[in-house]
Design a protein around this motif. Structure first.
Motif, PDB file in Angstrom:
ATOM      1  N   GLN A   1       0.828  -1.199   0.000  1.00 52.75           N
ATOM      2  CA  GLN A   1       0.000   0.000   0.000  1.00 52.75           C
ATOM      3  C   GLN A   1       0.865   1.253   0.000  1.00 52.75           C
ATOM      4  OE1 GLN A   1      -3.709  -0.056   0.081  1.00 52.75           O
ATOM      5  NE2 GLN A   1      -2.881  -1.946  -0.776  1.00 52.75           N
ATOM      6  N   GLN A   2       0.426   2.235  -0.791  1.00 53.85           N
ATOM      7  CA  GLN A   2       1.207   3.450  -0.965  1.00 53.85           C
ATOM      8  C   GLN A   2       1.416   4.194   0.338  1.00 53.85           C
ATOM      9  OE1 GLN A   2       2.477   4.405  -3.931  1.00 53.85           O
ATOM     10  NE2 GLN A   2       3.411   6.185  -2.998  1.00 53.85           N
ATOM     11  N   GLY A   3       0.383   4.226   1.161  1.00 52.32           N
ATOM     12  CA  GLY A   3       0.481   5.013   2.384  1.00 52.32           C
ATOM     13  C   GLY A   3       1.348   4.366   3.452  1.00 52.32           C
ATOM     14  N   ILE A   4       1.569   3.063   3.346  1.00 48.44           N
ATOM     15  CA  ILE A   4       2.303   2.352   4.397  1.00 48.44           C
ATOM     16  C   ILE A   4       3.742   2.099   3.965  1.00 48.44           C
ATOM     17  CG2 ILE A   4       2.408   0.227   5.722  1.00 48.44           C
ATOM     18  CD1 ILE A   4      -0.563   0.009   5.527  1.00 48.44           C
ATOM     19  N   ASP A   5       3.940   1.646   2.739  1.00 48.75           N
ATOM     20  CA  ASP A   5       5.272   1.234   2.312  1.00 48.75           C
ATOM     21  C   ASP A   5       5.460   1.578   0.839  1.00 48.75           C
ATOM     22  OD1 ASP A   5       7.168  -1.884   2.712  1.00 48.75           O
ATOM     23  OD2 ASP A   5       7.741   0.170   2.176  1.00 48.75           O
ATOM     24  N   PRO A   6       5.697   2.849   0.533  1.00 49.64           N
ATOM     25  CA  PRO A   6       5.815   3.231  -0.887  1.00 49.64           C
ATOM     26  C   PRO A   6       6.962   2.538  -1.602  1.00 49.64           C
ATOM     27  CG  PRO A   6       6.274   5.102   0.571  1.00 49.64           C
ATOM     28  CD  PRO A   6       5.824   3.998   1.432  1.00 49.64           C
ATOM     29  N   ALA A   7       8.006   2.201  -0.841  1.00 45.96           N
ATOM     30  CA  ALA A   7       9.126   1.506  -1.479  1.00 45.96           C
ATOM     31  C   ALA A   7       8.685   0.150  -2.002  1.00 45.96           C
ATOM     32  CB  ALA A   7      10.272   1.348  -0.476  1.00 45.96           C
ATOM     33  N   ALA A   8       7.844  -0.530  -1.235  1.00 44.70           N
ATOM     34  CA  ALA A   8       7.362  -1.844  -1.671  1.00 44.70           C
ATOM     35  C   ALA A   8       6.489  -1.709  -2.916  1.00 44.70           C
ATOM     36  CB  ALA A   8       6.574  -2.519  -0.542  1.00 44.70           C
ATOM     37  N   VAL A   9       5.739  -0.600  -3.004  1.00 48.96           N
ATOM     38  CA  VAL A   9       4.916  -0.372  -4.188  1.00 48.96           C
ATOM     39  C   VAL A   9       5.809  -0.227  -5.417  1.00 48.96           C
ATOM     40  CG1 VAL A   9       3.235   1.144  -5.277  1.00 48.96           C
ATOM     41  CG2 VAL A   9       3.121   0.724  -2.831  1.00 48.96           C
ATOM     42  N   GLN A  10       6.905   0.543  -5.258  1.00 51.10           N
ATOM     43  CA  GLN A  10       7.837   0.702  -6.373  1.00 51.10           C
ATOM     44  C   GLN A  10       8.400  -0.642  -6.795  1.00 51.10           C
ATOM     45  OE1 GLN A  10       8.314   3.553  -7.825  1.00 51.10           O
ATOM     46  NE2 GLN A  10       7.242   4.822  -6.350  1.00 51.10           N
ATOM     47  N   GLN A  11       8.723  -1.470  -5.787  1.00 51.47           N
ATOM     48  CA  GLN A  11       9.261  -2.801  -6.087  1.00 51.47           C
ATOM     49  C   GLN A  11       8.257  -3.632  -6.856  1.00 51.47           C
ATOM     50  OE1 GLN A  11      10.301  -4.461  -2.312  1.00 51.47           O
ATOM     51  NE2 GLN A  11      12.456  -4.500  -2.788  1.00 51.47           N
ATOM     52  N   TYR A  12       6.971  -3.502  -6.481  1.00 51.90           N
ATOM     53  CA  TYR A  12       5.926  -4.267  -7.171  1.00 51.90           C
ATOM     54  C   TYR A  12       5.836  -3.838  -8.626  1.00 51.90           C
ATOM     55  CZ  TYR A  12       1.693  -7.049  -7.371  1.00 51.90           C
ATOM     56  OH  TYR A  12       0.768  -8.019  -7.654  1.00 51.90           O
ATOM     57  N   TYR A  13       5.936  -2.519  -8.861  1.00 51.53           N
ATOM     58  CA  TYR A  13       5.946  -2.017 -10.235  1.00 51.53           C
ATOM     59  C   TYR A  13       7.099  -2.626 -11.012  1.00 51.53           C
ATOM     60  CZ  TYR A  13       2.346   1.571 -10.381  1.00 51.53           C
ATOM     61  OH  TYR A  13       1.152   2.225 -10.426  1.00 51.53           O
TER      62      TYR A  13
END
Lengths: 208, 356, 543
Positions: free
Chosen positions: C74-86
């Motif tokens: 989730q963007q609000g919790i872990d934006p780095a993980a979102v980037q990794q998912y992308y």
């Protein structure tokens, strides 16, 4: 829960429409921002950037109606002290900057040039340096050939001084202060040469 | 304070003993089915009228169904003579509640082993707490052991109050499996808490969650047994061939099972609600916000919502019985994912499984 | 009313048609009723929305909708993980983003579900609350003719006359705080009205909770600041690393406190199986609530936040900030400050960071590398084996060229954009405190002068916090009331029976009994009655 009195087939289609209508209304409300709640996130996380840039824009204040600038004073980068009160009676351009901040570096040449241009005609330029060590601040000023002084604000005391008037919402922020000590304009985000020039001229042209 | 290794090992020994005793209890309960008395002290409860729960159809229907059952119940009340002189107390089950003396030897052995086992279980939990100088549910292993202890205690309470002895096998078998897995797969040595867990809220939040989870385990077992018993009853009513008919005849009726399950969830739900609230208060103390949609928080919320669905379903016509039981089991699945799946598979602020 | 009469009309018509026709009667199509009209449809829709079944479905949808929010980053919790998912799902990620699946809890469809649910809830609960208020003094219903047909019933016989027996029973009921209604030869009693009150309290408290959350979301804010020991900051927007204001919060609303981090201390388990696990974190702060107010001290720890001027400050992270001094090609000191490095592994706290010196002459300089608190050579590579700074080393790669900071988009202070940079051929050597790298070609010198520690603070202001707590407690209280109080009725009829005896029929009914136990209460009450009018049981019935 009552049912309409006639055959169900005629009923469900309008019924579904009512449902969809309700759902759409709720969605519209949510999107338009009435949803509220801590669940609705506001600004996205800054992705590791170490500063907050406010929403850019210029705010103009009517002559004599702008908020009064607080009495700021403090140590200068490179030694010595300065007080803003000393510049009363002059138009003052106050710029919040940091050597690590890209938009600040982008606008620095414009500021330096305008300072050289208007320095003779009594417009004073003053910088407030945020979250910089003296070494980086001096290097920045010599790099961009900034001739005007800057106050050092490592503990944000000066930023606090401004919170009641026009808070610098992120950096870079530039304030144009008229001769009477009232703020004439505020720019959030980097200034352009032409933009700042017109603001200075507007403040200079102010009566009194 | 350093961890007392001696006490830690003692705790492990006690829990080993617990596992053995529970396993023997399971064998005893199973033997009761195989070799125990066929004719139970409980009369056929197929016609137990559904007690008024909520949204009662009113005195009329309840009275009507009470009619035929009143006969045997009255008869058995009369049989018991002056035992309950105040007249007409309790339900047929109570009137026909088998006393411990009438139960078969196997059942008594199973219950006795379970009681001994739970004493060892409690000892193991308490000694582990003494070894680590804190409440003994600070990591996944300790939590599972505590939850199973609560479940067995609740089960024993159910046994001694309502006497559905033959449910023993269905409770204790999964407990044995869970404790066995806990001892082998998720065992962590006793150690101090990470700073984030070092708060008196641990005692409040995790205790509430532990109690609620243990109770939900009991409710889930009841729901599963209910579904099988209900299916059996339907097949019998429809004249279809059935298997293991003797087993089901010895168990309480589907209605009773359903009622037990409902009452158990009614007990657990406020505990779970309180656990979530305590967790929110603790999260605010530790992380700066009382609700941040952390995966564990989200799944705790999902579990709460599904059990709330179950409670609402019970008062909605057409959703009682099997459908409600399915909802309850979905809720239990969410609970398991919440407590085990999230810690093991998703990284979040709650990853304290202690596994590397 | 009109519907039923219309039904009977059509029924009668059909019956007539059936009588007259010799052939098998054709099924008469149901006649079209009057058009419902807009208001009618709205009312029908509203009744559908506020029905229990709809609430069930919405409740379930809410749970289902929360699932992707816990499984996807989730963007609000872990934006780095979102980037990794992308990065790892380049085709799928944009579609998920379009459906707001990386920000589920702020998504409009999620809001639609819980808004509809709360609308349904409000629409059901508020009228019921109104009805409860109005019926607060309503009397129980009269006793039915045949009390013996109640789910719980017992029959007593007594020598007293009917009026005396009834009076005795009434006295018992009154003592037990039942609400009574007497009639000719009967008394009817009801108790447990608080159950409905509890039920409504619970549901209204949920509405209150939503209101509290909205309050926090509108007027509250969250902010983050990473503070190196020995430095201080004030709560202004320019000083914060991250700032998430509520919708109605402006930068002037921030409380003007100042915090200085005097010292940060962390302790770890030194030996045994859990070596390296942290045991305590202490951030020793001085703070002042307003500019000019006296400075106070505070030991900030995890689970032990600082409360200043209504705002809470939490310790959420820590790390190391090695101090670097850079002299450029002209010999001038152009950089001299601590640089926060971010830990990339938790066991040894190996930390990564970059140093950017944009005002070095003749070329801009950049450095990227690692800080190892307890550096140990493990077969050729350097690793940190313990999180405390027992053997601190820094290893950097040096660059010169264009850092890309003079124009264009803002950069992260933790990442170096090497597109415009050339790597300098410096012999790789980990630096101990005091050691320097001399850059080739007269580009300058970097000295690792020492290290400090930093603490990251979360600053939150939530005016809805206390209302949310109150709503939560009210919900819990309502829940307990509604579960454990049963609404039950007792009926007593006394009439003359065989001989000179009076027959007393006692019946009882529990309208809702989630936790069970009414049968015991009934038998206890019946026994009390019996004792009160000195009767004997002649018949009993229970289920």
């Amino acid at each position: 829960m009552s049912r309409p009195p006639h055959a169900t087939s005629r009923v469900t289609r309008p019924g579904r429409a009512v449902w969809l209508g309700l759902l759409a209304t709720a969605s519209a409300l949510a999107v338009s921002g009435c949803a509220g709640g801590a669940i609705a996130a506001s600004t996205p996380a800054s992705n590791g950037q170490s500063f907050v840039s406010g929403s850019p824009g210029t705010t103009l204040y009517q002559a004599g109606h702008g908020p009064a600038v607080p009495a700021v004073s403090g140590p200068l980068v490179g030694g010595g002290r300065l007080s803003l009160a000393a510049d009363r009676g002059h138009v003052v351009v106050l710029n919040f900057w940091g050597s690590w901040c890209t938009p600040c570096r982008e606008e620095a040449p414009s500021l330096a040039q305008l300072a050289r241009q208007y320095g003779g005609s009594g417009v004073r330029f003053l910088g407030i340096d945020i979250r910089d060590s003296p070494a980086s601040a001096e290097a920045f000023m010599s790099d961009f050939r900034i001739s005007y002084p800057s106050l050092n604000d490592p503990s944000d005391n000066l930023a606090l001084d401004f919170r009641d008037t026009v808070p610098p919402a992120g950096i870079p922020t530039t304030l144009v202060i008229s001769r009477s000590g009232r703020i004439a304009a505020r720019v959030i985000g980097s200034v352009t040469y032409d933009g700042l020039k017109s603001l200075i001229q507007r403040a200079v042209a102010e009566p009194g | 304070m350093a961890v007392n290794q001696g006490l830690s090992h003692l705790s492990d020994h006690f829990l080993m003993i617990t596992l053995v005793l529970y396993f023997l209890a399971v064998l005893a309960f199973a033997a009761d089915f195989a070799f125990g008395k066929r004719s139970s002290a409980e009369p056929a409860e197929a016609a137990v009228p559904e007690l008024v729960t909520a949204g009662a159809a009113g005195a009329g229907t309840a009275g009507a169904t009470a009619g035929p059952a009143a006969g045997p119940a009255q008869a058995s009340a009369a049989d018991l003579g002056g035992a309950k002189a105040s007249g007409g107390t309790g339900r047929p089950a109570a009137a026909s509640r088998p006393s411990l003396r009438d139960a078969s030897l196997w059942v008594r052995a199973g219950l006795g082993l379970t009681v001994l086992g739970v004493i060892a279980h409690i000892a193991g939990v308490v000694i582990r707490g003494l070894a680590v100088h804190r409440v003994p549910w600070g990591d996944m292993y300790e939590f599972v052991i505590a939850v199973t202890c609560v479940a067995v205690l609740f089960f024993l309470g159910l046994m001694f109050r309502y006497r559905p002895y033959r449910l023993g096998l269905f409770f204790m078998a999964p407990i044995v499996i869970i404790i066995g897995l806990a001892q082998t797969v998720i065992y962590t040595p006793a150690g101090p808490l990470v700073p984030a867990l070092n708060s008196y809220w641990l005692a409040i939040h995790v205790t509430a969650i532990t109690l609620a989870t243990g109770t939900y385990v009991v409710a889930a077992v009841l729901a599963v047994v209910y579904l099988f018993a209900d299916r059996h009853t339907r097949r019998v009513a429809a004249g279809l061939p059935v298997r293991n008919g003797e087993v089901f005849r010895l168990l309480p009726s589907p209605e009773r099972l359903d009622q037990f399950a409902y009452r158990t969830v009614v007990f657990a739900f406020p505990l779970w609600t309180f656990g979530i609230m305590a967790g929110a208060i603790w999260a605010d103390e530790a992380w700066g916000r009382y609700w941040g949609w952390d995966p564990t928080e989200t799944w705790a919320f999902i579990t709460w919502v599904v059990y709330a669905c179950f409670l609402h379903a019970r008062v909605t016509a057409g959703w009682r019985g099997r459908r409600a039981a399915y909802i309850q089991l979905v809720g239990f699945g969410c609970l398991l994912f919440n407590l085990l799946g999230v810690s093991l598979f998703i990284t979040g602020l709650h990853s304290y499984a202690g596994l590397s | 009313m009109t519907e039923t009469s219309r039904m009977t009309e059509t029924g009668a018509a059909a019956a007539e048609a059936g009588q007259q026709a010799a052939a098998p009667p054709e099924p008469t199509p149901p006649p079209p009723g009057p058009a419902y009209g807009v208001l009618g449809w709205l009312r029908w829709g509203w009744r559908q929305l506020t029905s229990m079944r709809t609430a069930l479905i919405l409740l379930f949808l809410l749970a289902v909708a929360s699932v992707p929010g816990s499984l996807l980053p989730q963007q609000g919790i872990d934006p780095a993980a979102v980037q990794q998912y992308y990065a790892s799902h380049p085709g799928l990620a944009p579609w998920l983003a379009r459906l707001s699946l990386f920000n589920v809890f702020a998504a409009p469809w999620f809001a639609a579900i819980y808004l509809l649910l709360f609308l349904s809830l409000a629409g059901c609960v508020v009228p019921r609350a109104y009805r409860l208020a109005r019926s607060a003094r309503a009397l129980p219903p009269p006793a039915p003719r045949n009390v013996a047909r109640m789910p719980q019933s017992v029959r007593h016989q007594t020598g007293q006359d009917a009026a005396a027996a009834l009076a005795a029973a009434t006295a018992v009921l009154r003592r037990r705080k039942f609400r009574l209604r007497t009639g000719d030869g009967w008394v009817s009693a009801e108790k447990g009205y608080r159950r409905e009150l509890g039920n409504l309290l619970f549901h209204l408290a949920l509405l209150g909770l939503l209101g509290a959350v909205a309050l926090g979301g509108l007027f509250g804010y969250k902010a983050n600041r990473l503070l190196v020991s020995g430095t201080s900051f004030a709560n202004t927007v320019t000083a914060l690393d991250e700032f998430h204001p509520g919708r109605l919060v402006s930068s002037a609303d921030l409380q003007p406190f100042t915090i200085t981090l005097n010292r940060f201390a962390a302790s770890y388990v030194r030996s045994g199986q859990l070596r390296g696990q942290p045991t305590s974190f202490n951030a020793y702060l001085s703070y002042s609530a307003q500019p000019g107010a006296a400075n106070q001290r505070y030991d900030l720890r995890v689970n032990h936040p600082l409360n200043v001027d209504g705002v809470k400050v939490y310790l959420i992270g820590h790390g190391y900030a090695p101090v670097f001094k850079v002299t450029d090609g002209t010999g001038k000191v152009v950089y001299d400050q601590p640089v926060p490095f971010i830990a990339v592994n938790t066991s040894g706290l190996t930390s990564e960071g970059v140093v950017k010196v944009p005002d070095a002459k003749p070329d801009q300089l950049g450095f990227a590398g690692v800080f190892l608190p307890t550096a140990v050579d493990t077969g050729g590579t350097l690793e940190s084996v313990f999180p405390a700074p027992l053997n601190p080393r820094v290893s950097l790669i040096s660059y010169k060229g264009n850092l890309g900071m003079n124009s264009g988009p803002s950069q992260s202070v933790y990442a170096l954009n090497t597109a415009g940079l050339t790597e300098l051929p410096v012999a790789p050597r980990p630096l101990a405190p005091g050691q320097s790298i001399k850059l080739p070609g007269g580009a300058g010198t970097l000295t690792f002068t020492g290290y400090r520690q930093w603490a990251s603070l979360a600053i939150t202001y939530d005016p809805g916090q206390l209302p949310a707590l109150i709503a939560g407690l009210a919900a819990l209280a309502g829940l307990l009331l509604s579960f454990f109080i049963r609404r039950r009725r007792m009926f007593v009829r006394a009439y003359p029976g065989p001989g000179d005896r009076t027959v007393v029929d006692v019946g009882g009914l529990a309208r809702s009994d989630p936790a069970g136990g009414f049968d015991e209460e009934f038998s206890r009450l019946a026994e009390e009655f019996r004792v009160a009018y000195a009767g004997e049981t002649s018949e009993g019935k229970t289920d």
